[in-house]
Design an enzyme around this catalytic site. Structure first.
Site, PDB file in Angstrom:
ATOM      1  N   ARG A  16      43.182  57.923  47.718  1.00 26.42           N
ATOM      2  CA  ARG A  16      42.084  57.406  48.535  1.00 26.42           C
ATOM      3  C   ARG A  16      41.246  56.333  47.834  1.00 26.42           C
ATOM      4  NH1 ARG A  16      39.749  63.169  50.085  1.00 26.42           N
ATOM      5  NH2 ARG A  16      41.061  63.744  48.319  1.00 26.42           N
ATOM      6  N   LYS A  23      42.855  57.221  38.964  1.00 25.49           N
ATOM      7  CA  LYS A  23      41.499  57.434  39.473  1.00 25.49           C
ATOM      8  C   LYS A  23      40.500  57.727  38.363  1.00 25.49           C
ATOM      9  CE  LYS A  23      40.518  61.161  41.972  1.00 25.49           C
ATOM     10  NZ  LYS A  23      40.388  61.979  43.178  1.00 25.49           N
ATOM     11  N   GLY A  79      50.598  69.722  42.236  1.00 24.10           N
ATOM     12  CA  GLY A  79      49.430  70.529  42.575  1.00 24.10           C
ATOM     13  C   GLY A  79      48.669  71.011  41.351  1.00 24.10           C
ATOM     14  N   ASN A 167      34.647  74.872  47.286  1.00 18.40           N
ATOM     15  CA  ASN A 167      35.086  75.017  45.899  1.00 18.40           C
ATOM     16  C   ASN A 167      34.831  73.703  45.165  1.00 18.40           C
ATOM     17  OD1 ASN A 167      36.526  75.619  43.536  1.00 18.40           O
ATOM     18  ND2 ASN A 167      38.481  75.005  44.461  1.00 18.40           N
TER      19      ASN A 167
HETATM   20  C1  UD1 Z   1      40.610  70.300  44.771  1.00 16.42           C
HETATM   21  C2  UD1 Z   1      40.620  71.779  45.135  1.00 16.42           C
HETATM   22  C3  UD1 Z   1      39.616  72.029  46.233  1.00 16.42           C
HETATM   23  C4  UD1 Z   1      38.247  71.561  45.810  1.00 16.42           C
HETATM   24  C5  UD1 Z   1      38.270  70.112  45.333  1.00 16.42           C
HETATM   25  C6  UD1 Z   1      36.944  69.792  44.678  1.00 16.42           C
HETATM   26  C7  UD1 Z   1      42.869  72.692  44.754  1.00 16.42           C
HETATM   27  C8  UD1 Z   1      44.115  73.103  45.393  1.00 16.42           C
HETATM   28  N1  UD1 Z   1      41.924  72.178  45.558  1.00 16.42           N
HETATM   29  O1  UD1 Z   1      41.045  69.579  45.913  1.00 16.42           O
HETATM   30  O2  UD1 Z   1      39.583  73.412  46.559  1.00 16.42           O
HETATM   31  O3  UD1 Z   1      37.326  71.703  46.883  1.00 16.42           O
HETATM   32  O4  UD1 Z   1      39.301  69.906  44.356  1.00 16.42           O
HETATM   33  O5  UD1 Z   1      36.870  68.463  44.237  1.00 16.42           O
HETATM   34  O6  UD1 Z   1      42.733  72.862  43.568  1.00 16.42           O
HETATM   35  N2  UD1 Z   1      45.590  67.014  39.662  1.00 16.42           N
HETATM   36  C9  UD1 Z   1      46.582  67.063  38.697  1.00 16.42           C
HETATM   37  N3  UD1 Z   1      47.850  67.311  39.083  1.00 16.42           N
HETATM   38  C10 UD1 Z   1      48.197  67.566  40.367  1.00 16.42           C
HETATM   39  C11 UD1 Z   1      47.180  67.507  41.348  1.00 16.42           C
HETATM   40  C12 UD1 Z   1      45.881  67.236  40.964  1.00 16.42           C
HETATM   41  O7  UD1 Z   1      46.331  66.854  37.517  1.00 16.42           O
HETATM   42  O8  UD1 Z   1      49.390  67.809  40.614  1.00 16.42           O
HETATM   43  C13 UD1 Z   1      44.219  66.716  39.241  1.00 16.42           C
HETATM   44  C14 UD1 Z   1      43.692  65.418  39.828  1.00 16.42           C
HETATM   45  O9  UD1 Z   1      43.911  64.335  38.938  1.00 16.42           O
HETATM   46  C15 UD1 Z   1      42.205  65.702  39.973  1.00 16.42           C
HETATM   47  C16 UD1 Z   1      42.135  67.213  40.148  1.00 16.42           C
HETATM   48  O10 UD1 Z   1      43.362  67.714  39.701  1.00 16.42           O
HETATM   49  O11 UD1 Z   1      41.479  65.343  38.811  1.00 16.42           O
HETATM   50  C17 UD1 Z   1      41.905  67.606  41.609  1.00 16.42           C
HETATM   51  O12 UD1 Z   1      42.974  67.111  42.392  1.00 16.42           O
HETATM   52  P1  UD1 Z   1      42.761  66.537  43.859  1.00 16.42           P
HETATM   53  O13 UD1 Z   1      44.092  66.167  44.398  1.00 16.42           O
HETATM   54  O14 UD1 Z   1      41.703  65.528  43.868  1.00 16.42           O
HETATM   55  O15 UD1 Z   1      42.286  67.879  44.612  1.00 16.42           O
HETATM   56  P2  UD1 Z   1      41.411  67.990  45.905  1.00 16.42           P
HETATM   57  O16 UD1 Z   1      42.267  67.754  47.095  1.00 16.42           O
HETATM   58  O17 UD1 Z   1      40.193  67.174  45.764  1.00 16.42           O
HETATM   59 CA    CA Z   2      39.421  65.637  44.271  1.00 11.30          CA
END
Ligand code: UD1
Ligand code: CA
Length: 449
Positions: A16, A23, A79, A167
């Site tokens: 996004r 990011k 994830g 969360n």
């Molecule tokens: C996540 C939470 C959500 C919360 C939100 C708060 C989960 C499943 N969901 O959603 O409940 O409300 O954050 O901001 O945890 N990342 C990785 N590897 C991955 C995926 C993500 O390192 O495979 C890292 C991203 O770089 C980021 C963080 O994890 O820094 C969160 O990932 P993002 O995809 O932004 O999660 P949200 O959809 O925001």
């Molecule tokens: Ca996020």
């Protein structure tokens, strides 16, 4: 905290943001988001900090090089649970605190209170908060004060969409809860391994999942869009300005941009519209007039910078006076009580104590001695089309207005150079040098024409 493991998740792409950069490398008040998160992590004295990297990992690793962190590589972003699992071999026995690389505004006290609360129970705990518009966040479903489930936006029912408890992503768990992550399955709309699903697995094993409610949502929200990035910058900027005012700095307006690393001493006054960035350090009792840009520079005590001055990579010694409308470029040192006036450009030059260049000059690759006076319009001709050459002007020299000094050249101490001279040869000490066409008078010319 003893044995504390901190994991920072930073492997995601951040679709996004519409960016080719990771990011977490987007800057907030001069510092990449991930830098802010690592700073916060360090205040907790952890045993180890692991950063999970993936998308554009070279950028993130390159930026954090030299910091006390280890990198865990998540090749495919499947994830948040999947990301956390990559850290297994680095974990020590203590609890695991999970931070997100895109949640950079946390205050130190928030994390400390969160840890203190965890210490009392030792149970898996998620930090939650309430927001007006919960869209995009995981909704927290609680029962008897405990978390029963966290549902991600895509998987919510119409009823669940209305839940405003969300969360924050920040969570902590004992080391022995880590294995629950391995039992998480990607049974959701996105097909990802969600860390939040640890709630189900733990409960099936008879464990409780706790929530820790943090009141100030703005500080624990994630950044997913450029709009949120701007909001975060505004919050962070206000904090920086408040810190400076608490340290005795007077700001004449909130419209002053000061990056995270900048330090300013007490009784310094900053006028509106200034832009202070990078590794800038400003001493005490300094005045920075309106509309100045100061980057990677040091200003010692009692310096006066008048309006519209641009200083980059320079050192300004005590009591020097600059501006209005001066430009000081990298590798320049302006000595004590020296004066650099309007439309004067200084590059890679040392201007010693008490020297003055008050109007319309270019001083490049030069050494200007003590108490030298540079007349208006003086130019050091440092570039011969191929290379840059040096100009040395020794102490107390007086350079008349509109002088061109063709470098390489040395002007000896106590010399006087007549206005309008083009100086191509070294001038010995104590001499008067004049190099211009002598003035002729043709009598009666005016009457005849
Ligand atoms: C996540 C939470 C959500 C919360 C939100 C708060 C989960 C499943 N969901 O959603 O409940 O409300 O954050 O901001 O945890 N990342 C990785 N590897 C991955 C995926 C993500 O390192 O495979 C890292 C991203 O770089 C980021 C963080 O994890 O820094 C969160 O990932 P993002 O995809 O932004 O999660 P949200 O959809 O925001
Ligand atoms: Ca996020």
């Amino acid at each position: 905290m003893k044995g504390l493991n901190i994991v920072i998740l930073a492997a995601g792409k951040g679709e996004r943001m519409v960016s080719s950069k990771s990011k977490v490398m987007h800057r907030i008040m001069g510092k990449p988001m991930i830098g802010h998160v690592v700073d916060r992590a360090e205040t907790l004295y952890p045993e180890a900090v692991s950063v999970v990297v993936g998308y554009q990992k070279e950028q993130v690793e390159g930026y954090l090089k030299g910091r006390n962190v280890r990198f865990c590589i998540q090749t495919e972003q499947k994830g948040t649970a999947h990301a956390l699992l990559t850290t297994e071999s680095f974990l020590r026995d203590g609890p695991i605190l999970v931070l997100y690389g895109d949640v950079p505004l946390m205050e130190d006290s928030t994390l400390k209170n969160f840890l203190d609360t965890y210490k009392k129970t030792g149970e898996i705990t998620f930090m939650i908060t309430d927001v007006e518009n919960p869209k995009g966040y995981g909704r927290v479903i609680t029962k008897n004060g405990l978390i029963s489930k966290i549902v991600e936006e895509n998987d919510t029912t119409e009823e669940q969409k209305k839940i405003t408890a969300i969360n924050t992503g920040i969570c902590i768990m004992p080391r022995n809860a880590f294995d629950y992550l391995k039992a998480i399955t990607p049974g959701n709309k996105k097909g990802e391994y969600y860390l939040t699903d640890i709630c189900d697995v733990a409960q099936k094993d008879g464990r409780q999942v706790r929530s820790y409610h943090h009141r100030k949502a703005s500080e624990v929200l994630g950044i997913n869009t450029r709009r949120e990035l701007l909001n975060a910058s505004i919050i962070m900027k206000d904090r920086i300005l408040d810190r400076l005012m608490n340290q005795g700095v007077t700001l004449l307006d909130r419209n002053i941009y000061v990056e995270t690393q900048v330090t300013i001493g007490k009784d310094t006054i900053i006028y509106p519209n200034c832009y202070l960035t990078g590794n800038t350090s400003i001493g005490e009792d300094v005045t920075v007039g309106p509309n100045c840009v100061i980057h990677n520079s040091t200003l010692k005590n009692s310096v006066v910078v008048e309006s519209f001055v641009n200083i980059d990579g320079a050192e300004i010694e005590e009591g020097a006076v600059l501006g209005p409308f001066s430009r000081v470029r990298p590798a320049s040192v302006i000595g004590k009580r020296a004066k650099i006036g309007n439309f004067v450009e200084i590059k890679n030059s040392t201007v010693k104590e008490g020297a003055k260049a008050s109007h319309l000059s270019y001083i490049g690759d030069s050494e200007i001695g003590r108490n030298v006076n540079i007349g208006a319009g003086t130019i050091t001709c440092n570039y011969d089309g191929k290379k840059k050459n040096k100009t040395v002007i020794e102490d107390n020299a007086f350079i008349g207005s509109n002088t061109a000094l063709v470098a390489p050249i040395t002007v000896g101490r106590n010399t006087v150079i007549g206005a309008g001279s083009t100086i191509t040869k070294n001038v010995p000490e104590d001499a008067l040098a004049v190099a211009r066409a002598p003035q002729k008078h043709i009598k009666g010319y005016g009457r005849r024409r």
